[in-house]
Design an enzyme around this catalytic site. Sequence first.
Site, PDB file in Angstrom:
ATOM      1  N   ASN A  58      38.429  34.641  36.861  1.00 36.42           N
ATOM      2  CA  ASN A  58      37.938  33.949  38.049  1.00 36.42           C
ATOM      3  C   ASN A  58      36.550  34.458  38.446  1.00 36.42           C
ATOM      4  O   ASN A  58      36.365  35.155  39.433  1.00 36.42           O
ATOM      5  CB  ASN A  58      38.926  34.147  39.204  1.00 36.42           C
ATOM      6  N   GLY A  76      37.707  31.896  49.498  1.00 32.34           N
ATOM      7  CA  GLY A  76      39.055  32.438  49.569  1.00 32.34           C
ATOM      8  C   GLY A  76      39.214  33.587  48.595  1.00 32.34           C
ATOM      9  O   GLY A  76      38.267  33.985  47.910  1.00 32.34           O
ATOM     10  N   CYS A  77      40.421  34.115  48.511  1.00 36.71           N
ATOM     11  CA  CYS A  77      40.653  35.251  47.609  1.00 36.71           C
ATOM     12  C   CYS A  77      40.552  34.829  46.154  1.00 36.71           C
ATOM     13  O   CYS A  77      40.405  35.669  45.272  1.00 36.71           O
ATOM     14  CB  CYS A  77      41.998  35.892  47.898  1.00 36.71           C
ATOM     15  N   THR A  78      40.642  33.529  45.885  1.00 39.91           N
ATOM     16  CA  THR A  78      40.557  33.047  44.505  1.00 39.91           C
ATOM     17  C   THR A  78      39.201  32.429  44.194  1.00 39.91           C
ATOM     18  O   THR A  78      39.012  31.885  43.108  1.00 39.91           O
ATOM     19  CB  THR A  78      41.649  32.004  44.227  1.00 39.91           C
ATOM     20  N   GLY A  79      38.259  32.478  45.137  1.00 36.68           N
ATOM     21  CA  GLY A  79      36.946  31.903  44.895  1.00 36.68           C
ATOM     22  C   GLY A  79      36.574  30.893  45.960  1.00 36.68           C
ATOM     23  O   GLY A  79      37.177  30.859  47.041  1.00 36.68           O
TER      24      GLY A  79
END
Length: 386
Positions: A167, A359-362
């Site tokens: 990611n 967000g925590c994922t991008g």
Amino acid sequence: MSNINRQLSDTFNAMADGLLSGQFGKKLRIGLTLAGSEHGPEELLRGAQLAARQYSDIEPVLIGCEGPDCGFECYPAADLHECHQVMEKLFADKKIDGCVTLHYAFPLGVSTMGKVVTPGIGREMIIASTTGTSDTNRQAAMLKNTIYGIALAKACGIEKPTVGVLNIDGEALCERSLRELADAGYDINFAESARADGGIAMRGNDLLQGTPDVMVTDSLTGNLLMKMFSSFTTGGSYEASGYGYGPGLGEGADKLVNIISRASGAPVVAGAMRLCADAAKGNVMKRVDEEWEAASLAGLNSALAKYKQPKQPTEAKAEVTAPPEKVTDADIGGIDILEIEDACQVLWKANIFARTGMGCTGPIVLVAKEDLEQAKAVLTEAKYIG
């Protein structure tokens, strides 16, 4: 000695070795250059000794040793440059099946696929890629790295390797292209993140657990990961774990050259020789050609060409006014960071209030829950999400 006598001699020697070791068949002759290490040639020699003890199918061939008492077939060389000259000749004379070295200048278009042992649950994982440059375009490079990583995994005996994309910037574009190839018939097995929301985008947890068989990234990030995985228990000065930075694969690669670093210790040297032998036994160069052909039939070259098209001069965009503001209590991920603002504008044009965030994922687009499904449909149609 005639060719027939030499073949008979090799056959009887192989039979004798097989009776002693339990390993029948031709040994793989894996070269190792002994110059250039920060730990000295003795450490590299120890790596060859480890490989010979642990793997009965590997016959080390040393390049750069000074004396006849190292216990292996040896070719003298004064420095690393001369080691590489000797290595090239051994390849030309078909005296080695592969070679482990460092500071080797691969041509542009070739990058290395490394292999690590992840600390979470001790899984082996290929990192694609770790040194070199598959392509000057970063997006094209990540797509090519996927093909080469799959080829190495199959050469190492994994029939259906799972693939995840780290990611990082460009992950969403790479995922989009890979899914298009899969839809067009390319046989690729996507990994699912160990995190609750799953997906092909691999998080830090997936790195530690070794979720995919092949972790796709760019070479600079991959190089950093290799160093972290191999020396996190030693403080960084000594690489103690893993299989090295792997074989150079790609356009123009015609010899099986595996890379280690100046900090690689004996365990990594032995691991690198194991990976080199596996790649040779599995005919990794042929595997690369097979994967490339299969992906090309599914549109790989068109995807690569799209990344390399020169950017057209941007026209002045008509100003888009945001719809009335709403509470944004739902989010949409999987959009590349380079496209996140444009995706938001597309939703505004569809009269859906949205804003961007991380967000925590991008990168994410935030919308109201009541607009979530419509927003996903708009972004899917506009090809911002798959």
